[in-house]
Enzyme design. Sequence first.
Site, PDB file in Angstrom:
ATOM      1  N   ARG A  46       7.513   7.204  -4.940  1.00 46.14           N
ATOM      2  CA  ARG A  46       7.400   8.223  -5.985  1.00 46.14           C
ATOM      3  C   ARG A  46       8.755   8.760  -6.380  1.00 46.14           C
ATOM      4  NH1 ARG A  46       3.287  10.932  -3.160  1.00 46.14           N
ATOM      5  NH2 ARG A  46       1.350   9.773  -3.399  1.00 46.14           N
TER       6      ARG A  46
ATOM      7  N   TYR B  24     -12.020  -4.124   6.586  1.00 50.73           N
ATOM      8  CA  TYR B  24     -11.558  -2.748   6.726  1.00 50.73           C
ATOM      9  C   TYR B  24     -12.013  -1.937   5.524  1.00 50.73           C
ATOM     10  CZ  TYR B  24      -9.138   1.525   7.265  1.00 50.73           C
ATOM     11  OH  TYR B  24      -8.896   2.872   7.390  1.00 50.73           O
TER      12      TYR B  24
ATOM     13  N   ARG C 221       2.896   6.947  16.463  1.00 51.77           N
ATOM     14  CA  ARG C 221       2.910   8.294  15.896  1.00 51.77           C
ATOM     15  C   ARG C 221       2.282   9.300  16.848  1.00 51.77           C
ATOM     16  NH1 ARG C 221      -1.567   7.712  10.994  1.00 51.77           N
ATOM     17  NH2 ARG C 221      -3.316   7.270  12.350  1.00 51.77           N
TER      18      ARG C 221
ATOM     19  N   ASP D 235     -12.174   2.222   4.180  1.00 49.87           N
ATOM     20  CA  ASP D 235     -12.019   3.652   4.404  1.00 49.87           C
ATOM     21  C   ASP D 235     -13.404   4.284   4.361  1.00 49.87           C
ATOM     22  OD1 ASP D 235      -9.324   4.104   4.882  1.00 49.87           O
ATOM     23  OD2 ASP D 235      -8.803   4.041   2.757  1.00 49.87           O
TER      24      ASP D 235
ATOM     25  N   ARG E 230      -7.695  -5.739  15.999  1.00 48.71           N
ATOM     26  CA  ARG E 230      -6.530  -4.996  16.458  1.00 48.71           C
ATOM     27  C   ARG E 230      -7.047  -3.633  16.884  1.00 48.71           C
ATOM     28  NH1 ARG E 230      -2.550  -1.802  14.442  1.00 48.71           N
ATOM     29  NH2 ARG E 230      -3.471  -1.649  12.388  1.00 48.71           N
TER      30      ARG E 230
ATOM     31  N   GLU F  92      -0.141   7.685  19.773  1.00 45.04           N
ATOM     32  CA  GLU F  92      -0.925   6.527  19.344  1.00 45.04           C
ATOM     33  C   GLU F  92      -0.163   5.238  19.638  1.00 45.04           C
ATOM     34  OE1 GLU F  92      -2.983   7.680  15.644  1.00 45.04           O
ATOM     35  OE2 GLU F  92      -2.715   5.568  15.121  1.00 45.04           O
TER      36      GLU F  92
ATOM     37  N   ARG G 173       0.806  -1.221   0.000  1.00 48.91           N
ATOM     38  CA  ARG G 173       0.000   0.000   0.000  1.00 48.91           C
ATOM     39  C   ARG G 173       0.840   1.272   0.000  1.00 48.91           C
ATOM     40  NH1 ARG G 173      -4.320  -1.106   4.402  1.00 48.91           N
ATOM     41  NH2 ARG G 173      -3.257   0.610   5.412  1.00 48.91           N
TER      42      ARG G 173
HETATM   43  P1  FAD Z   1     -18.247   2.968  12.830  1.00 44.99           P
HETATM   44  O1  FAD Z   1     -17.836   4.360  12.576  1.00 44.99           O
HETATM   45  O2  FAD Z   1     -17.404   2.144  13.708  1.00 44.99           O
HETATM   46  O3  FAD Z   1     -19.730   3.017  13.449  1.00 44.99           O
HETATM   47  C1  FAD Z   1     -20.355   1.900  14.032  1.00 44.99           C
HETATM   48  C2  FAD Z   1     -21.245   2.400  15.147  1.00 44.99           C
HETATM   49  O4  FAD Z   1     -22.080   1.327  15.600  1.00 44.99           O
HETATM   50  C3  FAD Z   1     -20.479   2.883  16.363  1.00 44.99           C
HETATM   51  O5  FAD Z   1     -20.829   4.211  16.680  1.00 44.99           O
HETATM   52  C4  FAD Z   1     -20.896   1.915  17.473  1.00 44.99           C
HETATM   53  O6  FAD Z   1     -20.989   2.516  18.749  1.00 44.99           O
HETATM   54  C5  FAD Z   1     -22.257   1.465  16.976  1.00 44.99           C
HETATM   55  N1  FAD Z   1     -22.662   0.167  17.524  1.00 44.99           N
HETATM   56  C6  FAD Z   1     -21.971  -0.996  17.476  1.00 44.99           C
HETATM   57  N2  FAD Z   1     -22.658  -1.976  18.109  1.00 44.99           N
HETATM   58  C7  FAD Z   1     -23.798  -1.415  18.568  1.00 44.99           C
HETATM   59  C8  FAD Z   1     -24.911  -1.917  19.326  1.00 44.99           C
HETATM   60  N3  FAD Z   1     -24.958  -3.189  19.738  1.00 44.99           N
HETATM   61  N4  FAD Z   1     -25.918  -1.079  19.619  1.00 44.99           N
HETATM   62  C9  FAD Z   1     -25.869   0.226  19.246  1.00 44.99           C
HETATM   63  N5  FAD Z   1     -24.837   0.756  18.531  1.00 44.99           N
HETATM   64  C10 FAD Z   1     -23.823  -0.054  18.203  1.00 44.99           C
HETATM   65  N6  FAD Z   1     -10.970   5.959   6.875  1.00 44.99           N
HETATM   66  C11 FAD Z   1     -10.534   6.896   6.004  1.00 44.99           C
HETATM   67  O7  FAD Z   1     -11.122   7.064   4.927  1.00 44.99           O
HETATM   68  N7  FAD Z   1      -9.467   7.705   6.317  1.00 44.99           N
HETATM   69  C12 FAD Z   1      -8.786   7.605   7.494  1.00 44.99           C
HETATM   70  O8  FAD Z   1      -7.837   8.344   7.738  1.00 44.99           O
HETATM   71  C13 FAD Z   1      -9.230   6.607   8.427  1.00 44.99           C
HETATM   72  N8  FAD Z   1      -8.598   6.454   9.603  1.00 44.99           N
HETATM   73  C14 FAD Z   1      -9.025   5.490  10.465  1.00 44.99           C
HETATM   74  C15 FAD Z   1      -8.365   5.337  11.693  1.00 44.99           C
HETATM   75  C16 FAD Z   1      -8.769   4.343  12.584  1.00 44.99           C
HETATM   76  C17 FAD Z   1      -8.050   4.186  13.892  1.00 44.99           C
HETATM   77  C18 FAD Z   1      -9.850   3.490  12.238  1.00 44.99           C
HETATM   78  C19 FAD Z   1     -10.296   2.398  13.154  1.00 44.99           C
HETATM   79  C20 FAD Z   1     -10.505   3.643  11.037  1.00 44.99           C
HETATM   80  C21 FAD Z   1     -10.118   4.644  10.142  1.00 44.99           C
HETATM   81  N9  FAD Z   1     -10.790   4.835   8.950  1.00 44.99           N
HETATM   82  C22 FAD Z   1     -10.350   5.799   8.071  1.00 44.99           C
HETATM   83  C23 FAD Z   1     -11.976   4.017   8.590  1.00 44.99           C
HETATM   84  C24 FAD Z   1     -13.291   4.649   9.059  1.00 44.99           C
HETATM   85  O9  FAD Z   1     -13.286   4.790  10.448  1.00 44.99           O
HETATM   86  C25 FAD Z   1     -14.453   3.738   8.639  1.00 44.99           C
HETATM   87  O10 FAD Z   1     -14.528   3.668   7.253  1.00 44.99           O
HETATM   88  C26 FAD Z   1     -15.805   4.222   9.148  1.00 44.99           C
HETATM   89  O11 FAD Z   1     -15.769   4.429  10.523  1.00 44.99           O
HETATM   90  C27 FAD Z   1     -16.854   3.178   8.837  1.00 44.99           C
HETATM   91  O12 FAD Z   1     -18.071   3.560   9.392  1.00 44.99           O
HETATM   92  P2  FAD Z   1     -19.032   2.481  10.054  1.00 44.99           P
HETATM   93  O13 FAD Z   1     -20.346   3.159  10.142  1.00 44.99           O
HETATM   94  O14 FAD Z   1     -18.948   1.207   9.346  1.00 44.99           O
HETATM   95  O15 FAD Z   1     -18.418   2.161  11.493  1.00 44.99           O
HETATM   96  N1  UDP Z   2       4.535   1.881   7.344  1.00 44.13           N
HETATM   97  C1  UDP Z   2       5.850   1.949   7.707  1.00 44.13           C
HETATM   98  N2  UDP Z   2       6.376   3.157   8.095  1.00 44.13           N
HETATM   99  C2  UDP Z   2       5.622   4.285   8.140  1.00 44.13           C
HETATM  100  C3  UDP Z   2       4.274   4.205   7.745  1.00 44.13           C
HETATM  101  C4  UDP Z   2       3.748   2.987   7.370  1.00 44.13           C
HETATM  102  O1  UDP Z   2       6.548   0.957   7.687  1.00 44.13           O
HETATM  103  O2  UDP Z   2       6.150   5.338   8.525  1.00 44.13           O
HETATM  104  C5  UDP Z   2       3.997   0.549   6.948  1.00 44.13           C
HETATM  105  C6  UDP Z   2       3.409  -0.213   8.110  1.00 44.13           C
HETATM  106  O3  UDP Z   2       3.723  -1.585   7.927  1.00 44.13           O
HETATM  107  C7  UDP Z   2       1.931  -0.009   7.936  1.00 44.13           C
HETATM  108  C8  UDP Z   2       1.783   0.036   6.427  1.00 44.13           C
HETATM  109  O4  UDP Z   2       2.974   0.674   5.982  1.00 44.13           O
HETATM  110  O5  UDP Z   2       1.188  -1.053   8.498  1.00 44.13           O
HETATM  111  C9  UDP Z   2       0.568   0.804   5.953  1.00 44.13           C
HETATM  112  O6  UDP Z   2       0.602   2.084   6.511  1.00 44.13           O
HETATM  113  P1  UDP Z   2      -0.555   3.136   6.356  1.00 44.13           P
HETATM  114  O7  UDP Z   2      -0.196   4.339   7.148  1.00 44.13           O
HETATM  115  O8  UDP Z   2      -0.857   3.306   4.924  1.00 44.13           O
HETATM  116  O9  UDP Z   2      -1.795   2.372   6.972  1.00 44.13           O
HETATM  117  P2  UDP Z   2      -2.524   2.484   8.357  1.00 44.13           P
HETATM  118  O10 UDP Z   2      -1.494   2.669   9.398  1.00 44.13           O
HETATM  119  O11 UDP Z   2      -3.432   3.676   8.198  1.00 44.13           O
HETATM  120  O12 UDP Z   2      -3.233   1.181   8.442  1.00 44.13           O
END
Ligand code: FAD
Ligand code: UDP
Length: 375
Positions: free
Chosen positions: A180, A358, A285, A360, A254, A310, A176
């Site tokens: 560049r 997973y 980070r 986005d 995780r 984090e 991923r």
């Molecule tokens: P969620 O946002 O998790 O919503 C699910 C909801 O269901 C929660 O509010 C929960 O409380 C509720 N729920 C669960 N069980 C119950 C129950 N039994 N009763 C009532 N409510 C319940 N995407 C990006 O595009 N860019 C990013 O930079 C990015 N960063 C991320 C960083 C992290 C750490 C994580 C975990 C994800 C990231 N994502 C990112 C992905 C993004 O969070 C998800 O695409 C998005 O949250 C999906 O929405 P969702 O509605 O499926 O889930």
């Molecule tokens: N990664 C790395 N060094 C960095 C950033 C990312 O080695 O400084 C690796 C790491 O294995 C990570 C993967 O690239 O799991 C994907 O990183 P990215 O930030 O795209 O994904 P995210 O952390 O958002 O899952």
Amino acid sequence: MEKFNYLIVGSGLFGSTFAYCAKQAGARSLVIDKRPQLGGNVYCENTEGINVHKYGAHIFHTNNKQVWDFVNSIVEFNRYTNSPVANYKGKLYNLPFNMNTFYQMWGTRTPAEAEAKIAEQKAEAIATLNGREPSNLEEQALTLVGKDIFEKLIKDYTEKQWGRDCKNLPAFIIKRLPIRMVYDNNYFNDKYQGIPIGGYNKLIEGLLKGIETHTGVDFFTEYKDNWRDIADKLVYTGAIDEYFGYKLGKLDWRTVSFKTRIEDTPNYQGNAVVNYTSHDQPYTRIIEHKHFEMFGQSVYDNPKTVISEEYSTEYKEEMEPYYPINDKRNNELAEKYRQLTTYEKDVIFGGRLGQYKYFDMAPVIEQVMEMFEKK
Ligand code: FAD
Ligand code: UDP
């Protein structure tokens, strides 16, 4: 009282977008969430006038113009461009790996110089493979970018993030990371990226405007047995194994934990994201939240800042389930649960938890939009 068309469990982007599209189509929904607030993982908490990404930093990016236009019709997005910096033992490198990184690593100035250096760096690893495909992350990284970058920018970071040796991780994780041969620190290749102006809560508020919502309500204690009395259909975005009472076993996740604090300075690290790529620091980070939404002088208009360290953490009961685990046991188990969903005729399983995949943010919105287009 008249029945709802949909009971939507979860107010994350899947649930909220679904409720919005259903309303546009003339349907009534009730959205419930077990958390005290709406928005799922994109929810931000305002601290010192700064939107703090409480469940992890979220950067919206997509190539899909329809999705981009859709979210911008709810709230305008800013021009934030993700360009993380890596700190390895005090020395800084630009990410993703690009001409700036190569200059910082080796002093190479032209693409030809950098290409020659990378070729030299990866020669040994390629020779060792002897024609076979890389079988783990370490081999993949060494044959892609070579020794120096692997050791300084990948190895320890990846081990901290995944809690496992790079030799025991699948190769695809690293594919991923873009490489560049230009001076370009933009982490994403997508055409569109940004953060909602005013924060993600504005996006959620816009999606859920005029829709009935209840927070602090768990589906399993309040609605599991009687939801058919109040709605025709269920949209379920909670964990798929929980829906089925874990009857085939529990899926693993995780998770990430955050140590967030206020710093008495307007500008702590000069960037939203700084990765710490050695084991010297236990965190992966540091996020400085104001840089997602404040640019130029406005960074200094607020004398304080909020930062989050984090930490990648092994998942235990009661923690937030963040990332599905892509190993054989979990993939097979998730597939068995997905099979079970086909018997639940009036239930739509959606989102990250409901599908154990997973996604986005943009693909989640796209999925919902497609569902309604088909209808
Ligand atoms: P969620 O946002 O998790 O919503 C699910 C909801 O269901 C929660 O509010 C929960 O409380 C509720 N729920 C669960 N069980 C119950 C129950 N039994 N009763 C009532 N409510 C319940 N995407 C990006 O595009 N860019 C990013 O930079 C990015 N960063 C991320 C960083 C992290 C750490 C994580 C975990 C994800 C990231 N994502 C990112 C992905 C993004 O969070 C998800 O695409 C998005 O949250 C999906 O929405 P969702 O509605 O499926 O889930
Ligand atoms: N990664 C790395 N060094 C960095 C950033 C990312 O080695 O400084 C690796 C790491 O294995 C990570 C993967 O690239 O799991 C994907 O990183 P990215 O930030 O795209 O994904 P995210 O952390 O958002 O899952």
